[in-house]
Design an enzyme around this catalytic site. Structure first.
Site, PDB file in Angstrom:
ATOM      1  N   GLU A 155       3.878   7.346  -4.404  1.00  0.00           N
ATOM      2  CA  GLU A 155       2.676   6.764  -5.013  1.00  0.00           C
ATOM      3  C   GLU A 155       1.455   7.661  -4.856  1.00  0.00           C
ATOM      4  OE1 GLU A 155       4.912   5.102  -3.313  1.00  0.00           O
ATOM      5  OE2 GLU A 155       5.621   3.596  -4.740  1.00  0.00           O
ATOM      6  N   ALA A 189       2.132  -4.059  -7.109  1.00  0.00           N
ATOM      7  CA  ALA A 189       0.773  -3.769  -6.658  1.00  0.00           C
ATOM      8  C   ALA A 189       0.775  -3.363  -5.190  1.00  0.00           C
ATOM      9  CB  ALA A 189      -0.115  -5.002  -6.843  1.00  0.00           C
ATOM     10  N   ASP A 190       1.620  -4.006  -4.419  1.00  0.00           N
ATOM     11  CA  ASP A 190       1.669  -3.783  -2.970  1.00  0.00           C
ATOM     12  C   ASP A 190       1.863  -2.307  -2.609  1.00  0.00           C
ATOM     13  OD1 ASP A 190       2.820  -6.199  -4.130  1.00  0.00           O
ATOM     14  OD2 ASP A 190       2.917  -6.974  -2.087  1.00  0.00           O
ATOM     15  N   PHE A 191       2.618  -1.568  -3.445  1.00  0.00           N
ATOM     16  CA  PHE A 191       2.916  -0.173  -3.113  1.00  0.00           C
ATOM     17  C   PHE A 191       1.761   0.759  -3.455  1.00  0.00           C
ATOM     18  CE2 PHE A 191       7.176  -2.062  -3.965  1.00  0.00           C
ATOM     19  CZ  PHE A 191       7.476  -2.230  -2.621  1.00  0.00           C
ATOM     20  N   HIS A 201       5.764  -8.010  -1.883  1.00  0.00           N
ATOM     21  CA  HIS A 201       5.927  -7.977  -3.339  1.00  0.00           C
ATOM     22  C   HIS A 201       5.098  -9.069  -3.990  1.00  0.00           C
ATOM     23  CE1 HIS A 201       9.445  -5.715  -1.968  1.00  0.00           C
ATOM     24  NE2 HIS A 201       9.541  -5.207  -3.187  1.00  0.00           N
TER      25      HIS A 201
END
Ligand SMILES: Cc1ncc(C[n+]2csc(CCOP(=O)(O)OP(=O)(O)O)c2C)c(N)n1
Ligand SMILES: [Mg+2]
Lengths: 321, 356
Positions: free
Chosen positions: A59, A83-85, A126
């Site tokens: 990322e 979005a979390d990553f 997640h």
């Protein structure tokens, strides 16, 4: 046209963005032949050969790469798988992308798509809503569509902007939300009165709009007319529309799915308290998720985030004051 | 001491040596360009150091590339302003000059004048002109590798990569970041023409390399990334020039990223605020502690490429340039908070009013 889902609108917007401008390209994990974890890029790789690329699980480098490409005039759309990553790419987003124009007068037209928010069973990693975190940083535009129309038009507009956009698309709405057609564009930066009312103003965005509209409907049965505003973008935040509504109703509830400490709802309350204290007939209130990571089990998950029931309860509290 | 030692055999089959070099006119030209940049960088940086010590004019820190000029400039001379992409880091004054950055940009950024590329919004080494292929580093080590890669990626996608190449640099400490790994891996997967130079100067601020990595040699990592590795004694300018030529030629020829590891010792503090007392005395007497500028001037003379008089005239010219630029920048305005627009977005209608 048959009914189109929020997810299809996102795919259609990317199709249109790729079609309109050769400088647009898509970059993300599993997005080419596979079509993405949620199929938001289904068939786009075949329709636009050489414009849709699978990335490694990196990322930080994905965002950095997009920034470099943007400097060269490209307009990348980067898909985070969740979005979390984006936390792994956080540094590039807030330090590299967000500062580039301010530091060097070089525009940074990148759009980062964040499949956001909770769905039952997704658990702590997640399900996150990251809009408050990113909104904190100068130099970013934070878009939070709640409708199929906005998902389409605001994504298209985001790609055309010369600034970095964090596009928070809600996973719960992907398949649940349908519209007959894509409707009309409404400019980014303007809030929308999703339901008019006179007794209280409820300000919200993204999936919480739909819980809030149901709560407002419940309150109607008690004889209250709650005005519901959809912020559409949390940054910029359309303070004027919020203040105008509060001027009519005298009461404010801000609802968001993100964690309760600080964030978008706190910002709404701060602005209204500071600029329109005299208009308020009751202390402004807010409702967010609980202050724990997001639980996996549906029983816990449903109690963690605001729901129609908890929003209705908070509205009653506000109206009783 | 051998002029150039390329990477282990598995990485780089060629082993360019000083002997072959003597016959090569291009090598002479590259060497002299490198050497002149080294001289200019050293003189400019000595001025920056003295301005820092005098106090009052430079706001913030000063970070010097003393001892790393050969390694930095030998890469920079291969980069064409406006055509190639460069993402230098903190000890690349010489490389920046070789790329074509004017002395004025350096001084204006250190002194924070509005006339500079950063207009007082950022300072010292954090400067560049991205639209001209000159990325402006943020502090976060490792984060520029993917950005330079992205610029190359966009060019290739549009079909106008041509013979352009990208270069970025990093220190031994910076190789420990996730960003370094992600960036180099991504560039390798995309097989883009990127040269990453690692100046292994034995310290990351005060931390020695044993606390930074556990491999024998950083160049061994090249194998793991699937890129070609090169190793240089970076105190040896002729070796730097020879190996960098090869690395850039291979990158331009489509062979993918090149990892060039240069071994040397940082001959300054981490910044000018740092006396580097943690560097053991014994280390200052090793071959790594040689001053590349001294070595380079000796090489120029012994190769018959420049005599003492010529070298002295280049030094005098550099000194003049620096003094003139400083005199000019000294008259230039500092940023005015009342004229500053305080805007972080380029889209005017999306700017928020003040809601503090
Ligand atoms: C991600 C990150 N962490 C910490 C720092 C603070 N920092 C700046 S320079 C430096 C040491 C860098 O050492 P090295 O990479 O070996 O480069 P050198 O200074 O030796 O040229 C540190 C720790 C930083 N800039 N970025
Ligand atoms: Mg170091």
């Amino acid at each position: 046209m048959s009914a189109i889902t929020y997810l299809e609108a996102i795919r259609e917007a990317q199709f249109e963005a790729l079609r309109r401008d050769k400088n647009v390209f898509l970059y993300g994990q599993d997005i080419n032949a596979f079509g993405g974890a949620f199929k938001a890029t289904k068939n786009l790789g075949a329709q636009f050969p050489g414009r849709v690329f699978d990335s490694p699980i990196s990322e930080d480098a994905m965002i950095g790469m997009a920034i470099g490409a943007a400097v060269e005039g490209a307009r990348p759309i980067v898909e985070m798988q969740f979005a979390d990553f984006s936390s792994v790419g956080f540094n590039q987003i807030i330090n590299q992308a967000a500062t580039l124009f301010w530091r060097t007068e070089t525009p940074c037209p990148i759009t980062i798509r964040l499949p956001s928010g909770g769905t039952a069973g997704s658990g702590p990693f997640h399900s996150q809503s990251m809009e408050s975190i990113y909104a904190h940083y100068p130099g970013l535009v934070i878009v939070t569509p709640a409708t199929v129309e906005d998902a389409y038009w605001m994504l298209l507009e985001s790609v055309q902007l010369n600034d970095p956009v964090i596009f928070c698309e809600h996973k719960f709405l992907y398949y649940h939300l349908k519209a007959d057609d894509l409707g009309q564009p409404m400019p980014l930066g303007k809030a929308r009165i999703a339901r008019p009312g006179r007794d209280a103003t409820l300000v919200t965005y993204s999936a919480m709009l739909h819980e809030s509209l149901k709560a407002a409907e419940e309150l109607r049965l008690d004889g209250y007319e709650v005005e519901v505003l959809d912020l559409r973008s949390v940054k910029p935040m359309d303070t004027d529309t919020i203040l105008a509504s509060v001027a009519r109703t005298g009461r404010l509830l801000a609802v968001g799915e993100a964690f309760p400490w600080g964030g978008v709802t706190a910002e709404i309350i701060t602005r209204v308290s500071a600029e329109a204290f005299h208009l308020l007939d009751a202390p402004p209130m807010r409702l967010n998720s609980k202050d724990t990571p997001i639980p996996y089990h549906p029983n816990l998950w449903k109690s963690h985030r605001p729901t129609t029931a908890t929003i209705s309860a908070r509205l009653r509290e506000l109206l009783r004051y | 001491m051998s002029a150039a030692s390329s990477s282990p055999a598995s990485h780089s089959p060629t082993s360019p040596g000083a002997q072959a070099a003597r016959d090569d006119d291009n090598l002479k030209e590259d060497f002299l360009r490198t050497l002149r940049c080294m001289i200019r960088a050293r003189i400019l940086e000595e001025k920056l150091g003295s301005l820092y010590r005098a106090g009052g004019r430079i706001v913030g820190g000063v970070y010097l590339g003393r001892g790393q000029e050969a390694f930095s400039a030998a890469a920079g001379i291969h980069l064409r302003w406006g055509r190639d992409v460069y993402g230098p880091l903190l000890r690349d004054q010489a490389g920046r000059m070789a790329f074509g950055e004017p002395i004025l940009d350096t001084l204006r950024t250190y002194l924070g004048t509005v006339t500079g590329p950063m207009r007082g919004r950022d300072g010292n080494i954090h400067r560049g002109r991205p639209r001209e292929g000159y990325m402006a580093m943020i502090s976060h080590l490792g984060s520029l590798i993917s950005v330079v890669t992205g610029a190359l990626f966009a060019r290739r996608m549009r079909g106008d990569l041509g013979d352009s190449v990208g270069a970025s640099s990093i220190g031994d400490g910076g190789t420990s970041t996730g960003a370094f790994h992600e960036g180099l891996n991504l560039a390798a997967v995309e097989k883009l023409p990127l040269v990453v130079s690692v100046a292994n100067n034995q310290f990351a601020y005060s931390t020695p390399t044993q606390r930074q990595y556990a491999c024998n040699d950083l160049v061994d990592r090249a194998l793991g990334y699937g890129v070609r590795g090169h190793r240089i004694d970076a105190t040896d300018p002729l070796a730097c020039v020879t190996v960098m030529r090869e690395a850039f030629a291979r990158a331009r020829a489509g062979e993918g990223p090149q990892l060039v590891v240069g071994n040397l010792l940082r001959l300054a503090g981490h910044g000018e605020h740092d006396d580097a007392s943690y560097v053991p005395k014994a280390m200052r007497d090793t071959a790594e502690a040689r001053d590349c500028l001294q070595v380079g001037m000796d090489q120029a003379r012994s190769q018959g490429w420049a005599d003492a008089e010529q070298l002295a005239s280049w030094q005098a010219q550099a000194k003049r340039e620096v003094d003139e630029a400083l005199a000019q920048v000294s008259k230039e305005a500092a940023p005015d908070p009342f004229r500053e627009n305080w805007r972080a977005l380029s889209t005017p209608h999306l700017l928020e009013g003040a809601h503090e």
